[in-house]
Structures are given as C-alpha cells and as structure tokens.
Design a protein around this motif. Sequence first.
Motif, PDB file in Angstrom:
ATOM      1  N   VAL A 127      60.223  12.515-131.844  1.00  0.00           N
ATOM      2  CA  VAL A 127      60.287  11.382-131.444  1.00  0.00           C
ATOM      3  C   VAL A 127      59.909  10.239-132.509  1.00  0.00           C
ATOM      4  N   LEU A 128      59.181  10.344-133.307  1.00  0.00           N
ATOM      5  CA  LEU A 128      58.752   9.658-134.508  1.00  0.00           C
ATOM      6  C   LEU A 128      60.140   9.436-135.346  1.00  0.00           C
ATOM      7  N   ALA A 129      60.755  10.864-135.404  1.00  0.00           N
ATOM      8  CA  ALA A 129      62.027  10.763-136.451  1.00  0.00           C
ATOM      9  C   ALA A 129      62.927   9.692-135.764  1.00  0.00           C
ATOM     10  N   LYS A 130      62.870   9.220-134.632  1.00  0.00           N
ATOM     11  CA  LYS A 130      63.972   8.379-134.094  1.00  0.00           C
ATOM     12  C   LYS A 130      63.321   6.864-134.364  1.00  0.00           C
ATOM     13  N   ILE A 131      62.389   6.534-134.648  1.00  0.00           N
ATOM     14  CA  ILE A 131      61.889   5.503-135.108  1.00  0.00           C
ATOM     15  C   ILE A 131      62.154   5.077-136.654  1.00  0.00           C
ATOM     16  N   THR A 132      63.278   4.232-136.657  1.00  0.00           N
ATOM     17  CA  THR A 132      63.776   4.097-138.064  1.00  0.00           C
ATOM     18  C   THR A 132      63.563   2.434-138.198  1.00  0.00           C
ATOM     19  N   ASP A 133      65.001   1.537-137.812  1.00  0.00           N
ATOM     20  CA  ASP A 133      64.888   0.221-138.069  1.00  0.00           C
ATOM     21  C   ASP A 133      65.047  -0.444-136.778  1.00  0.00           C
ATOM     22  N   GLN A 134      64.571  -0.045-135.655  1.00  0.00           N
ATOM     23  CA  GLN A 134      64.347  -0.901-134.517  1.00  0.00           C
ATOM     24  C   GLN A 134      63.584  -2.080-134.766  1.00  0.00           C
ATOM     25  N   THR A 135      63.904  -3.132-133.857  1.00  0.00           N
ATOM     26  CA  THR A 135      63.099  -4.270-133.712  1.00  0.00           C
ATOM     27  C   THR A 135      62.124  -4.112-132.735  1.00  0.00           C
ATOM     28  N   ASP A 136      62.328  -3.262-131.583  1.00  0.00           N
ATOM     29  CA  ASP A 136      61.385  -3.038-130.588  1.00  0.00           C
ATOM     30  C   ASP A 136      61.395  -1.555-130.009  1.00  0.00           C
ATOM     31  N   ILE A 137      60.289  -1.107-129.840  1.00  0.00           N
ATOM     32  CA  ILE A 137      59.706   0.179-129.332  1.00  0.00           C
ATOM     33  C   ILE A 137      58.917   0.015-127.991  1.00  0.00           C
ATOM     34  N   ILE A 138      59.935   0.668-127.057  1.00  0.00           N
ATOM     35  CA  ILE A 138      59.221   0.504-125.623  1.00  0.00           C
ATOM     36  C   ILE A 138      58.717   1.766-125.149  1.00  0.00           C
ATOM     37  N   LEU A 139      57.473   2.150-125.033  1.00  0.00           N
ATOM     38  CA  LEU A 139      57.094   3.333-124.259  1.00  0.00           C
ATOM     39  C   LEU A 139      56.723   3.208-122.899  1.00  0.00           C
ATOM     40  N   ASP A 140      57.304   3.779-122.012  1.00  0.00           N
ATOM     41  CA  ASP A 140      57.368   3.662-120.530  1.00  0.00           C
ATOM     42  C   ASP A 140      56.390   4.818-120.077  1.00  0.00           C
ATOM     43  N   VAL A 141      55.036   4.613-119.612  1.00  0.00           N
ATOM     44  CA  VAL A 141      54.476   5.977-119.221  1.00  0.00           C
ATOM     45  C   VAL A 141      54.482   6.483-117.803  1.00  0.00           C
ATOM     46  N   SER A 142      55.364   5.631-117.077  1.00  0.00           N
ATOM     47  CA  SER A 142      55.423   5.769-115.725  1.00  0.00           C
ATOM     48  C   SER A 142      55.748   6.984-115.044  1.00  0.00           C
ATOM     49  N   SER A 143      56.375   8.067-115.676  1.00  0.00           N
ATOM     50  CA  SER A 143      56.646   9.208-115.620  1.00  0.00           C
ATOM     51  C   SER A 143      56.255  10.458-116.520  1.00  0.00           C
ATOM     52  N   LEU A 144      55.369  10.107-117.418  1.00  0.00           N
ATOM     53  CA  LEU A 144      54.873  10.942-118.480  1.00  0.00           C
ATOM     54  C   LEU A 144      53.527  11.350-118.263  1.00  0.00           C
ATOM     55  N   PRO A 145      53.240  12.919-118.255  1.00  0.00           N
ATOM     56  CA  PRO A 145      51.826  13.339-118.089  1.00  0.00           C
ATOM     57  C   PRO A 145      51.000  12.893-119.295  1.00  0.00           C
ATOM     58  N   ARG A 146      49.575  12.790-119.027  1.00  0.00           N
ATOM     59  CA  ARG A 146      48.768  12.250-119.640  1.00  0.00           C
ATOM     60  C   ARG A 146      48.822  12.583-121.430  1.00  0.00           C
ATOM     61  N   VAL A 147      48.887  13.906-121.563  1.00  0.00           N
ATOM     62  CA  VAL A 147      48.826  14.253-122.968  1.00  0.00           C
ATOM     63  C   VAL A 147      50.141  13.648-123.716  1.00  0.00           C
ATOM     64  N   ALA A 148      51.283  13.836-122.939  1.00  0.00           N
ATOM     65  CA  ALA A 148      52.468  13.130-123.627  1.00  0.00           C
ATOM     66  C   ALA A 148      52.290  11.613-124.010  1.00  0.00           C
ATOM     67  N   TYR A 149      51.754  10.669-123.102  1.00  0.00           N
ATOM     68  CA  TYR A 149      51.833   9.332-123.111  1.00  0.00           C
ATOM     69  C   TYR A 149      50.456   9.126-124.339  1.00  0.00           C
ATOM     70  N   ILE A 150      49.601   9.638-124.109  1.00  0.00           N
ATOM     71  CA  ILE A 150      48.421   9.490-125.099  1.00  0.00           C
ATOM     72  C   ILE A 150      48.751   9.981-126.494  1.00  0.00           C
ATOM     73  N   GLY A 151      49.270  11.105-126.767  1.00  0.00           N
ATOM     74  CA  GLY A 151      49.909  11.556-127.882  1.00  0.00           C
ATOM     75  C   GLY A 151      50.956  10.688-128.418  1.00  0.00           C
ATOM     76  N   LEU A 152      52.001  10.222-127.607  1.00  0.00           N
ATOM     77  CA  LEU A 152      52.902   9.512-128.279  1.00  0.00           C
ATOM     78  C   LEU A 152      52.299   8.033-128.590  1.00  0.00           C
ATOM     79  N   LEU A 153      51.271   7.324-127.586  1.00  0.00           N
ATOM     80  CA  LEU A 153      50.930   6.144-127.964  1.00  0.00           C
ATOM     81  C   LEU A 153      49.972   6.213-129.191  1.00  0.00           C
ATOM     82  N   THR A 154      49.282   6.915-129.629  1.00  0.00           N
ATOM     83  CA  THR A 154      48.400   6.965-130.698  1.00  0.00           C
ATOM     84  C   THR A 154      49.283   7.202-131.811  1.00  0.00           C
ATOM     85  N   SER A 155      50.441   8.113-131.879  1.00  0.00           N
ATOM     86  CA  SER A 155      51.186   8.766-132.879  1.00  0.00           C
ATOM     87  C   SER A 155      51.895   7.487-133.477  1.00  0.00           C
TER      88      SER A 155
END
Length: 387
Positions: A127-155
């Motif tokens: 996922v981090l490799a996908k973050i390149t030249d974007q103006t906006d990053i949106i993380l929608d946690v609505s259908s993510l389990p806790r370990v996934a969205y907390i790991g993605l959030l902090t990373s």
Amino acid sequence: MLWKHYVYRRGDAVHDLWDGLFHNRPINFLYIAGRGFDIRVKAVLSQFLDNIRLSGHTIEKAELLLVGFDRYELSEDLAELTESNAKDLESLFQEVGEVTNVTISESSDGEDDLSASTALRITIREVLAKITDQTDIILDVSSLPRVAYIGLLTSILSKLVPNNNGGRDLYANGVNFQVLVAEDSNLDSQIKSEDPDNDLVLIPGFSSAMHAESFQDWPLVWFPILGENRVKQFEKIAISAGIPDTAEICPIVPHPSADPRRSDRLIVEYKLALFDALKTPTSNILHAHESHPFEAYRQLLEAMERYRDSLMILGGCRLVVTPLASKLISIGAGLACFEMQPSNQDENYGVAIPYAEPRRYVASLQNLKDSDPELTSLLLTGEAYMS
C-alpha cells in the motif's frame, strides 16, 4: 500535542469539508478501502464520488485500492456479501479511475503459513508503495478490520509525517490525508470476533517494546480499550503477550456514549477476566469519548505521558495499547500511539500494539442492512495544517 488543533466533521458537514478541500484544484487521489462484508463502505464511497461529481471538481487521476483478506472464516452469506460488495465498489469507481486489489494473505510467493504480523507487514508495504505523487490520500476504515486500519493509519502517517529533528510537520508537503468512517458503534458491538489466533499480531513499528531484550526489565502499563464480545481476545492477549502480574492495567471504556449504560455493561462483561482474574482495581478505569476520536486520542495520550514521566525513575517503561472497541475510539488510540512512538532507540520507553486477530467473524445480515451510520471525516495532514 500534534493534533491540539484538528479538523473533524460529521454528517452533512463532511460534504462542506470536501467542497472546501477540493475547490478550484485538480485532484489526484488514492482511495483505500476494505474488500469486506461490511456494506457501510459502499455508502461512504458513493457519497464521496457524488460530492466530487455534483460539485464539478476536476479529477486528474484516481485509484481505488481494495484491501482483501483470506485469513478469515465466514459464513456463506457473509462470503457472498463480500464478493457482492467488491463488485459494487469496482462498478462505482470505474467511471473515475482504476481499481487495484491487494490481499493480506496466509502465503506469499509459494511460501506457506505466513504469520499474521508478516502478512500485515507485506500488505502495508504494498500500500505504501502506491503513495507517490497524490494530492489526497483517503483511508476508508468502514470495512477494514482493526489490525488493518490501525496498521495502515500509523504507517501512512509515518510516511507522510516522518520525524525531522524530533518534530513532526502535519503540513506533509501539502498532501491531504483523510480518514473516513461510517460510524455505528451499536453495529460494531454486534459483529462478533471468534476463535482468536494464538499468535499475536503486532502493528508494524510497534513491536520492539514486546520483544527487545533491553525492554523486558521495564515496568509495563497495559491500556486495553474495551469493546463488546471481545473477552476471548482480551484473555488471549493477556496470556500470549505475557502481561506480567506486576503490570499496571488501565482499562478504557467509552464515555460519553450514545448509550449511557454502555460502560457499565462492559465492566460487567469483563468482570471475571479483568477484575477477578487480574485483580485490576476499578480506580484504574479510564474514559474515552465514544464518538470523538480526537478527544479519545487526547485522553489516552495524556495517560500514556503521565505513566512515562512517573516511571522514568525506574529507568523506563513499556506502554501497551490494545484496541478492542468501536472504530472511532480505535482510531483515536492509533493517533495516540503514533505520537507516543519513540523517535529513536535511546528513549527510555517503548510503545506496542498487540492484537489477537480472530479467525472468524459472525454478523447478522439484517443488522448490517438496518445500520444507519453517521459519516465522519478526520483530516490528519495537509493544507489545513500550514503554519
């Protein structure tokens, strides 16, 4: 305190935030969502895309990144709903950009039986490799389990807002990082997590406090954030994480809450595991705002700072946070852990986020369909924080 001033919107005010955020500029965004059974994710993506379309904002480039999971056992109904959700999300997005799928998998490159921590780390790296030249990053946690969205959030925060000379700049070169939540704490409490794994998942960047030899003699303070139907996970963490008898345990319950008796019921639910077995004094109970993640962040952060400072006389301490509650409190906990994360190895404390990931989720289709969530948005970095 990083988010002493913050941007947080609920309900219709989220659309006002988007109108101002996207006004008069081209948008190049990465939208990260879960490929799961929770249908709330469709409502959030629909509202997001409708706002862009109806307001006439210019999309320069867009990508939907769906994070899937093959580690969970689901009923036939939930498995079918997962596939249906994924098709609907792809259909919604195909007019504005491309869709990419990544999976938190039990195996990789022909290698069997990856640990849950390793699988999570590999996917977050993708996922981090996908973050390149974007103006906006949106993380929608609505259908993510806790370990996934907390790991993605902090990373993602660590990538956008690294430590520079001991400080953090939330401007993040103008990249707007936004977390979206379809919040329904009642539905979250009705989704059951069963058969917790014996091997704990450790969030990337928050594991050394549990394993490093130099930390083991330090006193440990455990902050379990209590949620309904999570007692088995709580017990598994207490055993597998090796929470010592000498640990200071500070359970966190939701208060204020839409249900004023919710914290009382949680205390009763955890009575045997927390208060009888571990002899936790009720005076150690802390409160975190159920529906205001920045308040929950502040309340946990201040408690962690107090213990760190008071235990300095003993050489250091380990601060362990386990989120078992609904989404907004868990996000607040993730923000507190991100801010408390030591900037170098010479610090006299460590922060860990251990979690007993369930092997099976159980949810009522009717409860999912009857949910009436409130759309919320946390803007964590970007132009709003220009100093």
